[in-house]
Every structure is written in C-alpha cells, then in structure tokens.
Design a protein around this motif. Structure first.
Motif, short mmCIF file in Angstrom:
data_model
loop_
_atom_site.label_atom_id
_atom_site.label_comp_id
_atom_site.label_asym_id
_atom_site.label_seq_id
_atom_site.Cartn_x
_atom_site.Cartn_y
_atom_site.Cartn_z
N GLY A 1 -5.04 23.63 19.16
CA GLY A 1 -4.49 24.05 17.88
C GLY A 1 -4.28 22.86 16.97
N CYS A 2 -3.29 22.95 16.09
CA CYS A 2 -2.96 21.88 15.14
C CYS A 2 -1.67 21.21 15.59
CB CYS A 2 -2.78 22.45 13.74
SG CYS A 2 -4.15 23.45 13.14
N ASP A 3 -1.78 20.05 16.19
CA ASP A 3 -0.60 19.31 16.67
C ASP A 3 0.35 20.18 17.48
OD1 ASP A 3 -1.34 16.83 15.55
OD2 ASP A 3 -0.62 17.48 13.59
N GLY A 4 -0.22 20.97 18.39
CA GLY A 4 0.58 21.81 19.27
C GLY A 4 0.81 23.22 18.78
N GLU B 1 -2.72 22.80 9.42
CA GLU B 1 -4.13 23.14 9.26
C GLU B 1 -4.97 21.90 9.55
OE1 GLU B 1 -5.61 25.67 5.86
OE2 GLU B 1 -6.37 23.71 5.21
N SER B 2 -6.15 22.10 10.10
CA SER B 2 -7.13 21.03 10.28
C SER B 2 -8.39 21.46 9.55
CB SER B 2 -7.43 20.78 11.75
OG SER B 2 -6.30 20.25 12.40
N ASN B 3 -8.83 20.64 8.61
CA ASN B 3 -10.04 20.96 7.85
C ASN B 3 -11.17 20.07 8.38
OD1 ASN B 3 -11.71 22.14 6.01
ND2 ASN B 3 -10.99 20.95 4.28
N TRP B 4 -11.94 20.61 9.30
CA TRP B 4 -13.03 19.88 9.95
C TRP B 4 -14.22 19.90 9.01
CZ3 TRP B 4 -11.20 17.47 14.07
CH2 TRP B 4 -10.10 18.01 14.73
N ALA B 5 -14.19 19.02 7.98
CA ALA B 5 -15.19 19.07 6.91
C ALA B 5 -15.76 17.71 6.53
CB ALA B 5 -14.57 19.72 5.68
N GLU B 6 -15.32 16.65 7.19
CA GLU B 6 -15.83 15.32 6.83
C GLU B 6 -17.27 15.14 7.30
OE1 GLU B 6 -12.89 11.77 6.91
OE2 GLU B 6 -12.44 13.04 8.65
N MET B 7 -18.08 14.52 6.42
CA MET B 7 -19.46 14.19 6.75
C MET B 7 -19.70 12.73 6.37
SD MET B 7 -21.40 17.62 5.37
CE MET B 7 -20.74 17.51 3.73
N PRO B 8 -20.53 12.04 7.12
CA PRO B 8 -20.81 10.65 6.76
C PRO B 8 -21.62 10.59 5.46
CG PRO B 8 -22.25 11.34 8.54
CD PRO B 8 -21.29 12.47 8.29
N PRO B 9 -21.49 9.51 4.70
CA PRO B 9 -22.25 9.39 3.46
C PRO B 9 -23.76 9.39 3.70
CG PRO B 9 -20.92 7.40 3.85
CD PRO B 9 -20.62 8.37 4.94
N GLU B 10 -24.18 8.92 4.88
CA GLU B 10 -25.59 8.98 5.27
C GLU B 10 -25.68 9.03 6.78
OE1 GLU B 10 -27.26 5.48 3.53
OE2 GLU B 10 -26.44 4.17 5.07
N GLY B 11 -26.79 9.54 7.28
CA GLY B 11 -26.99 9.62 8.72
C GLY B 11 -26.18 10.75 9.35
N THR B 12 -26.03 10.65 10.66
CA THR B 12 -25.35 11.72 11.40
C THR B 12 -24.21 11.23 12.28
OG1 THR B 12 -26.97 11.55 13.18
CG2 THR B 12 -27.43 13.19 11.46
N SER B 13 -23.89 9.95 12.22
CA SER B 13 -22.81 9.43 13.06
C SER B 13 -21.46 9.89 12.52
CB SER B 13 -22.85 7.91 13.11
OG SER B 13 -21.72 7.44 13.83
N THR B 14 -20.64 10.46 13.40
CA THR B 14 -19.30 10.88 13.01
C THR B 14 -18.25 9.85 13.41
OG1 THR B 14 -19.06 12.16 15.07
CG2 THR B 14 -19.86 13.35 13.12
N ARG B 15 -18.71 8.71 13.90
CA ARG B 15 -17.79 7.63 14.30
C ARG B 15 -16.93 7.24 13.09
NH1 ARG B 15 -20.10 3.18 17.75
NH2 ARG B 15 -19.13 4.41 19.36
N GLY B 16 -15.63 7.17 13.31
CA GLY B 16 -14.70 6.78 12.26
C GLY B 16 -14.21 7.94 11.41
#
Length: 170
Positions: free
Chosen positions: A42-45, A141-156
């Motif tokens: 869930g969201c922080d428990g 709430e958790s908004n799982w919407a971040e995308m890297p500016p280029e490529g496919t690495s989600t690191r960071g």
C-alpha cells in the motif's frame, strides 16, 4: 546472527522501494498483450482502495478484466490516429481505467499482494511503452508515473511508471 539481521534489513529496504510492475516486461510489436500490474504494498502502510492506469498512446483496443469487490471506471478519448478494426473505423479508445474497492472489506491491505489486468494490442513499432499507475490508498497516494528523460533505465526514479519493452517482430 549479524548476517540474519543484515539480510532482514535488506529485505525490508527492498520492500519499501518496490514499485507497481508488469508481470511480463517484454512483448512483440503488434501482438495482443495481457498487462498484469503487480501491486505488492500500500502507501506507507495504508491499504489500497483504488488503482488507476493511464494507457500509453499506441496501445489499441484495450479491455480491463473486472475484479470481484472492485468497480471498474473507464475514461475514453478521441484517438489522434484512428484505425480500422474488423472492417470498422475506430475513432475513440480507452485512455484510462480505474478499479475502485466497493467497501473497506475489499481494500487491498498493505501486507497483501494482488494483480490488476487489462489486455490490448501493441503498436507495430518496437520501443518502450510506459503505463502510468496511480495508487490511491486510505491515507495517501503513490503516483507511479515517472519516466526517464531518455532510455529505459528507472535507476534514480522514486516512483517509476510500469515499463513494457516492445520488441521487434520475429
């Protein structure tokens, strides 16, 4: 004993960093794809009461799978590029789907795991497809919407969108 404590600490740290991910992370261009969104916390428990998936452009003919105890809501929109399906023009498509728990007894508790499913047809070109997923909890709430500016690495990325790598046709 130290080894056990360290292992437990690492497991807790990785669980806190978990995302909403796709069960199958690669699929062939132009194929029908069953998107299974895995929700492991869930969201922080706090328990999850709604999952909303925004579909990427090019994911055609999408249909969600209903879940017992959850109400489906669909948002349609005009397509930038209409297409033909079974000899008929398609000018509007599913843009967003939400599953909302009917009662508090149906909430997905933080300690539980569940899956939310939809299917559709992948674009004919290879490349990344990002599914943005908003997880609404009883508190937070958790908004799982971040995308890297280029490529496919989600690191960071703190809250990465779910990535599907569309591979070339064989």
């Amino acid at each position: 004993m130290k080894k056990l404590v360290l292992t437990g600490t690492l497991l807790l740290a990785s669980a806190a960093q978990a995302h909403i991910t796709l069960e199958q992370r690669e699929a062939e261009a132009g194929s029908t794809y069953k998107a299974v969104f895995k929700v492991g916390h869930g969201c922080d428990g706090s328990a999850t009461r709604q999952i909303t998936v925004t579909l990427p452009a090019g994911f055609k003919g999408a249909k969600p799978v209903p879940k017992a105890g959850w109400r489906l809501s669909l948002r349609m929109e005009k397509l930038a590029q209409p297409y033909e399906s079974h000899g008929k023009p398609v000018t509007e498509g599913l843009a967003e789907v939400s599953w909302t728990a009917n009662t508090d007894a149906d909430w997905l508790q933080d300690a539980w795991y569940d899956e939310f499913v939809l299917r559709g047809t992948l674009p004919p070109e290879a490349g990344p497809l990002w599914f943005k997923v908003r997880q609404t909890c009883v508190q937070g709430e958790s908004n799982w919407a971040e995308m890297p500016p280029e490529g496919t690495s989600t690191r960071g990325l703190k809250t990465p969108a779910a990535l599907l790598l569309v591979t070339p046709r064989k």
